[in-house]
Design an enzyme around this catalytic site. Structure first.
Site, PDB file in Angstrom:
ATOM      1  N   LEU A  62       0.866  -1.179   0.000  1.00 32.65           N
ATOM      2  CA  LEU A  62       0.000   0.000   0.000  1.00 32.65           C
ATOM      3  C   LEU A  62       0.898   1.223   0.000  1.00 32.65           C
ATOM      4  CD1 LEU A  62      -2.762  -0.754   2.698  1.00 32.65           C
ATOM      5  CD2 LEU A  62      -3.011  -0.845   0.214  1.00 32.65           C
ATOM      6  N   ASP A  63       0.447   2.291  -0.635  1.00 35.46           N
ATOM      7  CA  ASP A  63       1.203   3.541  -0.607  1.00 35.46           C
ATOM      8  C   ASP A  63       1.394   4.004   0.838  1.00 35.46           C
ATOM      9  OD1 ASP A  63       1.082   3.447  -3.353  1.00 35.46           O
ATOM     10  OD2 ASP A  63      -0.493   4.972  -3.520  1.00 35.46           O
ATOM     11  N   ARG A  64       2.483   4.700   1.080  1.00 35.36           N
ATOM     12  CA  ARG A  64       2.823   5.130   2.439  1.00 35.36           C
ATOM     13  C   ARG A  64       1.694   5.895   3.143  1.00 35.36           C
ATOM     14  NH1 ARG A  64       8.705   6.788   4.666  1.00 35.36           N
ATOM     15  NH2 ARG A  64       8.124   6.851   6.851  1.00 35.36           N
ATOM     16  N   VAL A  66      -1.445   5.651   2.864  1.00 33.24           N
ATOM     17  CA  VAL A  66      -2.693   4.882   2.878  1.00 33.24           C
ATOM     18  C   VAL A  66      -2.672   3.887   4.034  1.00 33.24           C
ATOM     19  CG1 VAL A  66      -4.141   3.278   1.549  1.00 33.24           C
ATOM     20  CG2 VAL A  66      -2.894   5.115   0.383  1.00 33.24           C
TER      21      VAL A  66
END
Length: 233
Positions: A62-64, A66
């Site tokens: 997951l993106d940082r 998120v």
């Protein structure tokens, strides 16, 4: 910060699923910050008093900024099988997002072509195919609206870099706090208002169905919109 042990939503001999906090990184990057996978290795080592190196494989990321559910593998067999299941579209993930602008339609399927650049770590969406672009599709539906914000449920049909962020921005509904993709203001904690809410798959070893849901963040806006969504059902 909520302790890691309190954020583990599923664990067996082969898999461990964690409710990632915004700001945590799943794998190591150039920042040098400790990634979640290393924190998990230490957790497993201490919990089970394991000597030597502990296996913990990253299944997806997951993106940082998120939050939400991330699956890790505790065995190489589980990692290989989960990787194959992701490639074959056998893992179903649902996200919840808060946007400042209501989408043009209450539900729909978005179809774009996405290109990414490494220099500014950003993706770009186009309605027409371009050289080097990858097809991106998702479904969304509006769950709830308050006076100023709207909560969407998003189902990914493909897995592209920053896909939900760039596709929602492309229809004029950037995610709250996501300055990179067009929102006006950042969130105080640096997060963006996007969580990996739900995941479903067949266990790669036991073959039992797994269905997991992450709680919404402990914030007034998230709690209020979740309640509205529940009332709308």
């Amino acid at each position: 910060m909520q302790p890691l042990a309190d954020r583990i939503v599923y664990e067996d001999n082969h898999l461990i699923v964690v409710n990632k906090l915004p700001g945590e990184i799943v794998q190591g990057d150039k920042t040098g910050d400790e990634p979640l996978v290393e924190t998990l290795r230490q957790y497993i080592k201490e919990k089970y008093a394991k000597p030597g190196n502990v296996f913990c494989g990253v299944v997806h990321r997951l993106d940082r900024p998120v939050g939400g559910l991330v699956v890790f593998a505790k065995t190489s067999k589980a990692l290989a099988r989960m990787n194959e299941m992701f490639r074959n579209g056998e893992v179903h993930k649902t996200y919840w997002a808060i946007t400042r602008n209501r989408p043009p339609e209450p539900s729909g399927e978005l179809h774009h072509y996405i290109t990414s650049t490494e220099g500014n770590n950003k993706s770009y969406a186009s309605l027409k195919p371009k050289s080097g672009a990858k097809e991106a599709r998702l479904r969304y539906r509006l769950l709830a609206s308050s006076e100023r914000y709207h909560m969407l449920e998003v189902e990914l049909l493909t897995g592209r870099k920053h896909q939900i962020r760039v596709q929602l921005s492309a229809i004029g509904s950037p995610i709250k706090g996501d300055l990179k993709y067009g929102d006006r203001r950042s969130n105080p904690d640096g997060s963006i208002s996007l969580i990996a809410r739900h995941i479903e798959f067949v266990h790669p070893v036991s073959k039992q169905p797994i269905s997991l849901t992450a709680p919404v963040p402990d914030e007034n806006l998230w709690q209020a919109l979740e309640q509205l969504a529940t009332d709308n059902v």
